[in-house]
Enzyme design. Structure first.
Site, mmCIF file in Angstrom:
data_model
loop_
_atom_site.group_PDB
_atom_site.id
_atom_site.type_symbol
_atom_site.label_atom_id
_atom_site.label_comp_id
_atom_site.label_asym_id
_atom_site.label_seq_id
_atom_site.Cartn_x
_atom_site.Cartn_y
_atom_site.Cartn_z
ATOM 1 N N THR A 1 60.979 62.365 -19.412
ATOM 2 C CA THR A 1 60.524 61.023 -19.044
ATOM 3 C C THR A 1 60.874 60.677 -17.606
ATOM 4 O O THR A 1 61.876 61.163 -17.074
ATOM 5 C CB THR A 1 61.185 59.980 -19.971
ATOM 6 O OG1 THR A 1 60.966 58.668 -19.439
ATOM 7 C CG2 THR A 1 62.684 60.164 -20.077
ATOM 8 N N TYR B 1 68.525 56.088 -23.001
ATOM 9 C CA TYR B 1 67.301 56.847 -23.292
ATOM 10 C C TYR B 1 67.097 57.912 -22.210
ATOM 11 O O TYR B 1 66.949 59.107 -22.506
ATOM 12 C CB TYR B 1 66.097 55.889 -23.357
ATOM 13 C CG TYR B 1 64.777 56.613 -23.346
ATOM 14 C CD1 TYR B 1 64.448 57.506 -24.360
ATOM 15 C CD2 TYR B 1 63.858 56.419 -22.308
ATOM 16 C CE1 TYR B 1 63.239 58.197 -24.333
ATOM 17 C CE2 TYR B 1 62.656 57.098 -22.278
ATOM 18 C CZ TYR B 1 62.356 57.985 -23.289
ATOM 19 O OH TYR B 1 61.170 58.672 -23.267
HETATM 20 N N1 UFG Z 1 56.162 44.160 -18.590
HETATM 21 C C1 UFG Z 1 55.902 42.801 -18.527
HETATM 22 N N2 UFG Z 1 55.623 42.164 -19.697
HETATM 23 C C2 UFG Z 1 55.586 42.792 -20.901
HETATM 24 C C3 UFG Z 1 55.856 44.171 -20.947
HETATM 25 C C4 UFG Z 1 56.148 44.819 -19.772
HETATM 26 O O1 UFG Z 1 55.929 42.199 -17.463
HETATM 27 O O2 UFG Z 1 55.340 42.136 -21.920
HETATM 28 C C5 UFG Z 1 56.446 44.877 -17.332
HETATM 29 C C6 UFG Z 1 57.780 45.565 -17.330
HETATM 30 O O3 UFG Z 1 58.794 44.687 -16.924
HETATM 31 C C7 UFG Z 1 57.518 46.696 -16.343
HETATM 32 C C8 UFG Z 1 56.061 47.038 -16.561
HETATM 33 O O4 UFG Z 1 55.502 45.918 -17.203
HETATM 34 O O5 UFG Z 1 57.697 46.241 -15.041
HETATM 35 C C9 UFG Z 1 55.844 48.251 -17.444
HETATM 36 O O6 UFG Z 1 56.622 48.093 -18.608
HETATM 37 P P1 UFG Z 1 56.432 48.981 -19.918
HETATM 38 O O7 UFG Z 1 57.371 48.422 -20.942
HETATM 39 O O8 UFG Z 1 55.002 49.075 -20.240
HETATM 40 O O9 UFG Z 1 56.877 50.404 -19.461
HETATM 41 P P2 UFG Z 1 58.241 50.884 -18.750
HETATM 42 O O10 UFG Z 1 57.895 51.070 -17.304
HETATM 43 O O11 UFG Z 1 59.386 50.028 -19.061
HETATM 44 O O12 UFG Z 1 58.518 52.211 -19.545
HETATM 45 C C10 UFG Z 1 58.159 53.420 -19.092
HETATM 46 C C11 UFG Z 1 58.166 54.410 -20.261
HETATM 47 C C12 UFG Z 1 59.560 54.660 -20.702
HETATM 48 C C13 UFG Z 1 60.413 55.033 -19.519
HETATM 49 C C14 UFG Z 1 60.358 53.987 -18.445
HETATM 50 C C15 UFG Z 1 61.171 54.355 -17.230
HETATM 51 O O13 UFG Z 1 57.401 53.906 -21.325
HETATM 52 O O14 UFG Z 1 59.538 55.694 -21.644
HETATM 53 O O15 UFG Z 1 59.040 53.811 -18.053
HETATM 54 O O16 UFG Z 1 61.363 53.240 -16.394
HETATM 55 F F1 UFG Z 1 61.680 55.150 -19.906
#
Ligand code: UFG
Length: 326
Positions: A118, A143
């Site tokens: 990841t 994670y």
């Molecule tokens: N976000 C919002 N509102 C929401 C959901 C997400 O503003 O309701 C934002 C988050 O703060 C982030 C972006 O959208 O800035 C993307 O968030 P996600 O939850 O879709 O994905 P992540 O970037 O957190 O997660 C991904 C992978 C993980 C990994 C991570 C590493 O899914 O497996 O990146 O940073 F660990």
């Protein structure tokens, strides 16, 4: 003779798209999944055996009977927030279970291994340049650390187990669904941005919250590299075929090399769904790096990976088609 591929976690979101790609290529597939977050109906090809990789005796027997040429290992826990609250679950499911699995593969002389890693291994990159595989690993949650530990383990193993070869694929933000709407993301609790936008469009949640608008990015919201799940699946195919040809041990980023802000994703989701769902600006979510984009030069040049769906509208459209069917 058809090559045999054993896939752990193949009934999950990414695993099921890889199964589809393997099936279309004519591989013989056996899926081992405990269905804790996977679903039988997502499995389009191969035989499904319901079981837990922690149950090493059963898994040993499954491997003994099937005699795979390669193993792809998706079964893992993947919720960042949960990993902070329950780190031992992550070290057990992701690190210890993988160690036991690899030990078993060595015992059975299975030589090819593909590991789901990841972008979380990078933590918060210090610059706004795309991160390459050589960038510093500094996970900021259990994670990411639980996956990084496996990467180190595999790297340390390679000089002593010369007949065992692996490729680790570091996924960035995987999204979208099968073009024909047969399979897609089906989580008990949606946390990912695109899925939450679609839930808001369906009025399943009252509004989409934007987590943080004061980041040092052009529009103040976080930037991510969203990659279509079928392109991730294709990365597994090229990695597998490369492993069958060459004895390498290596790590590759899987992303498109450019990103979109949260606001841009919200805008695209509204356009695709035709629903002007409510959006609220909220505070930052803990542990979110402002900018996380892959440098994908290595996988393109060395494995010849050619993404086909580098298009945010297509990603959201396929996810929306799937979401409407749920
Ligand atoms: N976000 C919002 N509102 C929401 C959901 C997400 O503003 O309701 C934002 C988050 O703060 C982030 C972006 O959208 O800035 C993307 O968030 P996600 O939850 O879709 O994905 P992540 O970037 O957190 O997660 C991904 C992978 C993980 C990994 C991570 C590493 O899914 O497996 O990146 O940073 F660990």
């Amino acid at each position: 003779m058809k090559k045999k591929i054993l896939v752990t976690g193949g009934a999950g979101y990414i695993g099921s798209h890889v199964i589809k790609a393997l099936g279309e290529k004519g591989y013989e597939i056996l899926i081992y999944d405990n269905l804790s977050t996977g679903y039988k109906e997502l499995v389009l090809y191969g035989e499904l055996v319901i079981g837990d990789i922690a149950d090493i005796t059963v898994f040993d027997r499954v491997i003994e009977d099937f005699k795979p040429d390669a193993v792809m290992h998706f079964a893992a826990s993947i919720q960042v927030h949960e990993s902070v609250l329950n780190p031992l679950k992550y070290y057990r499911n992701n690190t210890i279970n993988t160690l036991n699995l690899v030990e078993l593969l060595l015992k059975k002389k299975i030589r090819h291994f593909i590991f789901s890693s990841t972008a979380a291994v990078y933590g918060t990159p210090e610059s706004t340049e795309p991160v390459s595989e050589l960038s510093l690993l500094k996970p900021i949650n259990p994670y990411g650390a639980s996956k990084m530990a496996v990467e180190y383990m595999l790297k340390d193993l390679s000089p002593v187990e010369k007949d065992f070869n692996y490729i680790s694929l570091r996924y960035f933000n995987v999204a979208g669904a099968d073009q024909e709407g047969r399979i897609g993301q089906k989580y008990h609790e949606a946390t990912h941005l695109i899925t939450r936008c679609l839930k808001a469009a369906k009025a399943e949640i009252s509004r989409l919250e934007i987590y943080g608008t004061d980041y040092s990015t052009p529009d103040g919201t976080c930037i991510r590299d969203y990659i279509h799940v079928d392109d991730i699946a294709e990365a597994h195919i090229v990695a597998l075929e490369y492993l069958f040809k060459k004895s390498i041990n290596d790590i590759f980023n899987c992303g498109y090399g450019h990103g979109y802000s949260v606001r841009e994703v919200v805008k695209t989701a509204k356009e695709v769904t035709g629903v002007d769902f409510p959006v609220e600006e909220a505070g930052r979510r803990a542990g979110d790096p402002p900018y996380l984009v892959a440098d994908n030069t290595k996988i393109r040049e060395e494995l010849g990976w050619k993404p086909k769906h580098d298009d945010l509208s297509y990603i959201v459209k396929t996810a929306w088609n799937w979401e409407k069917k749920l």
